[in-house]
Design a protein around this motif. Structure first.
Motif, PDB file in Angstrom:
ATOM      1  N   GLY A 166       1.347  -0.734   0.037  1.00  0.00           N
ATOM      2  CA  GLY A 166      -0.323   0.030  -0.096  1.00  0.00           C
ATOM      3  C   GLY A 166       0.588   1.332  -0.120  1.00  0.00           C
ATOM      4  O   GLY A 166       0.546   2.174  -0.573  1.00  0.00           O
ATOM      5  N   VAL A 167       1.408   1.099   1.186  1.00  0.00           N
ATOM      6  CA  VAL A 167       2.599   1.799   1.085  1.00  0.00           C
ATOM      7  C   VAL A 167       4.135   1.825   1.798  1.00  0.00           C
ATOM      8  O   VAL A 167       4.087   1.132   2.391  1.00  0.00           O
ATOM      9  N   ALA A 168       4.820   3.301   0.952  1.00  0.00           N
ATOM     10  CA  ALA A 168       6.172   2.962   1.781  1.00  0.00           C
ATOM     11  C   ALA A 168       7.081   3.248   2.775  1.00  0.00           C
ATOM     12  O   ALA A 168       6.501   4.525   3.225  1.00  0.00           O
ATOM     13  N   LEU A 169       8.271   2.804   3.416  1.00  0.00           N
ATOM     14  CA  LEU A 169       8.590   3.882   4.581  1.00  0.00           C
ATOM     15  C   LEU A 169       9.414   4.838   4.323  1.00  0.00           C
ATOM     16  O   LEU A 169       9.989   4.012   3.063  1.00  0.00           O
ATOM     17  N   GLY A 170       9.581   5.647   4.696  1.00  0.00           N
ATOM     18  CA  GLY A 170      10.534   6.729   4.053  1.00  0.00           C
ATOM     19  C   GLY A 170       9.648   8.049   3.902  1.00  0.00           C
ATOM     20  O   GLY A 170       9.000   7.449   3.346  1.00  0.00           O
ATOM     21  N   ALA A 171       9.926   9.584   4.139  1.00  0.00           N
ATOM     22  CA  ALA A 171       9.231  10.387   3.188  1.00  0.00           C
ATOM     23  C   ALA A 171      10.330  11.341   3.207  1.00  0.00           C
ATOM     24  O   ALA A 171      11.731  11.451   3.452  1.00  0.00           O
ATOM     25  N   GLY A 172      10.680  11.472   1.460  1.00  0.00           N
ATOM     26  CA  GLY A 172      11.457  12.106   1.035  1.00  0.00           C
ATOM     27  C   GLY A 172      11.347  13.787   1.633  1.00  0.00           C
ATOM     28  O   GLY A 172      10.126  14.354   1.842  1.00  0.00           O
ATOM     29  N   GLY A 173      12.768  14.716   1.498  1.00  0.00           N
ATOM     30  CA  GLY A 173      12.540  15.963   2.233  1.00  0.00           C
ATOM     31  C   GLY A 173      12.675  16.963   1.219  1.00  0.00           C
ATOM     32  O   GLY A 173      12.248  17.909   1.229  1.00  0.00           O
ATOM     33  N   ALA A 174      13.556  16.095   0.417  1.00  0.00           N
ATOM     34  CA  ALA A 174      14.142  17.439  -1.111  1.00  0.00           C
ATOM     35  C   ALA A 174      12.664  17.191  -2.039  1.00  0.00           C
ATOM     36  O   ALA A 174      11.844  16.601  -2.176  1.00  0.00           O
ATOM     37  N   ALA A 175      12.414  18.692  -2.983  1.00  0.00           N
ATOM     38  CA  ALA A 175      11.604  18.467  -3.604  1.00  0.00           C
ATOM     39  C   ALA A 175      11.350  17.498  -4.880  1.00  0.00           C
ATOM     40  O   ALA A 175      12.756  16.742  -5.084  1.00  0.00           O
ATOM     41  N   ALA A 176      10.399  16.723  -5.368  1.00  0.00           N
ATOM     42  CA  ALA A 176      10.189  15.817  -5.818  1.00  0.00           C
ATOM     43  C   ALA A 176      10.027  16.065  -7.865  1.00  0.00           C
ATOM     44  O   ALA A 176       9.630  17.130  -8.154  1.00  0.00           O
ATOM     45  N   ASP A 177      11.182  14.964  -8.760  1.00  0.00           N
ATOM     46  CA  ASP A 177      11.043  15.416  -9.808  1.00  0.00           C
ATOM     47  C   ASP A 177       9.881  14.869 -10.309  1.00  0.00           C
ATOM     48  O   ASP A 177       9.186  13.490 -10.009  1.00  0.00           O
ATOM     49  N   ASN A 179      -0.369   7.553   4.341  1.00  0.00           N
ATOM     50  CA  ASN A 179       0.656   8.540   4.873  1.00  0.00           C
ATOM     51  C   ASN A 179       1.041   8.093   6.499  1.00  0.00           C
ATOM     52  O   ASN A 179       1.402   8.844   6.794  1.00  0.00           O
ATOM     53  N   ASP A 180       0.285   7.107   6.233  1.00  0.00           N
ATOM     54  CA  ASP A 180       0.666   6.453   7.938  1.00  0.00           C
ATOM     55  C   ASP A 180       1.831   5.540   7.600  1.00  0.00           C
ATOM     56  O   ASP A 180       3.155   4.926   9.002  1.00  0.00           O
ATOM     57  N   VAL A 181       2.755   5.804   6.917  1.00  0.00           N
ATOM     58  CA  VAL A 181       3.819   5.511   6.192  1.00  0.00           C
ATOM     59  C   VAL A 181       4.726   5.867   5.302  1.00  0.00           C
ATOM     60  O   VAL A 181       5.951   6.321   6.114  1.00  0.00           O
ATOM     61  N   CYS A 182       4.532   7.222   5.243  1.00  0.00           N
ATOM     62  CA  CYS A 182       5.006   7.540   4.002  1.00  0.00           C
ATOM     63  C   CYS A 182       4.394   8.870   4.364  1.00  0.00           C
ATOM     64  O   CYS A 182       4.117   9.840   4.636  1.00  0.00           O
TER      65      CYS A 182
END
Length: 462
Positions: free
Chosen positions: A14-25, A240-243
């Protein structure tokens, strides 16, 4: 949700661990030369299931004639008048799909986690996904899959309960398994499904690592499946519980901006929206689920909360039961998430493919998007083009093109100032008053004129 770890990133159902901090491309251009290899099947290394990681159990629920709410919301009974998905091979790339009497045609497509044929499911997740897509209709049972005449092929590419062999010796006895599966095994699984002739591919797994996304081979596999092999690929938007982190997408100060310019967290494979249909979740009231990760890649939404599907009964493999929840390490959780909204849309794709076999995979995606119940803005980063509508997808005429995935944003108009209302028409009243006045004057004058006449003729007034 469970963790699936590799040396590169972590993936969860359903979703993955971790969340990015930089702007996505936007995703990088696809390089066909990065296509993952085909057979032989199997994990890229030996794996193990630690002794302290027993498989999940399921909570019975949903048996009986009552039709689950999600199923009623999609009006499947009417949709089945036009198509039941006959002749469609739907690949479920997930935690495996256990054999179940209500999945009579289940095909084992392979295993990138262990050495099974793909029909073992320690996590219960893949079996629930497959049930939403294609559980057969059974007399006296309200629950059924969206495309009950479709055939499921199971490819196991992830599991929370496995890890690389030998890791147990490097950890404390109470430590949980690392999990197994990554974007590379996902890419292999997608190619495997496409080569097996799948007409629809369901991927209820995503990744959103904190660092760069090295998923170029996944992009190549998606293009191969969608364009070269003509398979409709349906993927989860993520939870968003994991992302963890923010992904605002829309800027209230600049609502009409390119939504990609506002993204701070990438989600894969959802971000490859030119080849895959990404699915968000709605609740029982049709509102976006609070756990959906918004993004410029979201295409449509579907019910994703408190879902009923097939159980995994290890004690009785012949069980015809359904489930409404999982039990893992003593903790119970509902069948909820974009993971379970995704198979509803994959099932609709199977219905459409059966009814309109002349449509290409990308045309099927466009039809599903064009016939969804659109939000007020036309497109929304949580709902995409709206909540999927199976009946409309099977019957409506659709436009050749769709508007870009960009919200219309807030707009203002200067409403015209209404002109002053016309004055009241007092003509009748005035005529009446004037007439009354004239009559009154004449009566007075007549009365006064009568005095000389009375005196002349000797009329005496008492």
């Amino acid at each position: 949700m469970f963790r699936l770890v590799s040396a590169v990133l972590a993936v969860a159902c359903g979703v993955a661990l971790g969340a990015g901090g930089a702007a996505a491309d936007r995703p990088p251009p696809v390089v066909p030369g990065l296509m993952p290899p085909g057979p032989p099947m199997g994990p890229p290394e030996d794996t193990e299931q630690p002794a302290n990681a027993p498989c999940v159990s399921t909570v019975p629920g949903g048996d009986g004639p009552a039709v689950p709410a999600a199923q009623r919301a999609l009006n499947l009974d009417r949709a089945w008048q036009f198509s039941r998905g006959a002749g469609q091979l739907v690949a479920v790339i997930d935690t495996g799909v256990a054999r179940h009497p209500r999945l009579p045609g289940l095909i084992g497509g392979g295993d990138f986690v262990s050495r099974s044929d793909g029909t073992e499911d320690c996590d219960g997740h893949g079996t629930a996904v497959a049930g939403v897509i294609a559980a057969a209709v059974v007399p006296g049972q309200g629950f059924a899959g969206v495309a009950p005449e479709a055939t499921i092929v199971s490819i196991r590419q992830s599991s929370e309960f496995f890890q690389a062999k030998g890791r147990s010796q490097q950890k404390n006895p109470e430590d949980l398994p690392d999990g197994y599966g990554n974007t590379h095994t996902m890419a292999w699984a997608i190619r495997r499904a496409a080569d097996m002739g799948a007409t629809v591919i369901n991927v209820s797994e995503t990744t959103c690592p904190s660092g760069p996304l090295h998923d170029e081979d996944l992009g190549a596999a998606l293009q191969y499946a969608a364009v070269e092999k003509n398979a409709v690929v349906v993927v989860a938007a993520g939870n968003n519980d994991v992302c963890r982190g923010t992904n605002p997408v829309q800027d209230p100060v600049d609502p009409a901006a390119d939504p990609w310019s506002k993204v701070t967290m990438n989600v894969s494979p959802a971000r490859y929206d030119q080849y895959a249909l990404s699915v968000g979740s709605v609740d029982g009231n049709g509102q976006p689920s609070k756990f959906t990760v918004p993004g410029p890649w979201v295409g449509v939404a579907a019910p994703g909360e408190n879902i009923t599907s097939l159980d995994v009964n290890f004690a009785d493999p012949n069980s015809r039961g359904t489930t409404g929840g999982f039990v893992k390490r003593g903790q119970q959780s509902a069948v909820s998430g974009t993971s379970f909204a995704t198979p509803y849309v994959a099932g609709v794709a199977a219905l459409v493919r059966a009814r309109f076999p002349q449509l290409s995979a990308l045309e099927v995606i466009q039809r599903i998007e064009a016939t969804a119940h659109a939000p007020a803005e036309g497109w929304d980063p949580y709902l995409g083009y709206g909540t999927v509508d199976p009946v409309q997808a099977l019957t409506a005429e659709v436009p050749n093109t769709l508007p870009a995935k960009r919200s219309g944003g807030a707009q203002s108009w200067q409403l015209p100032v209404p002109s002053a209302p016309p004055g009241a028409d007092d003509t009748a009243r005035n005529v009446a008053l004037i007439g009354t006045g004239v009559i009154a004057v004449l009566l007075v004058l007549g009365y006064l004129a009568s005095f000389p006449l009375r005196r002349r003729f000797g009329v005496r007034e008492d």
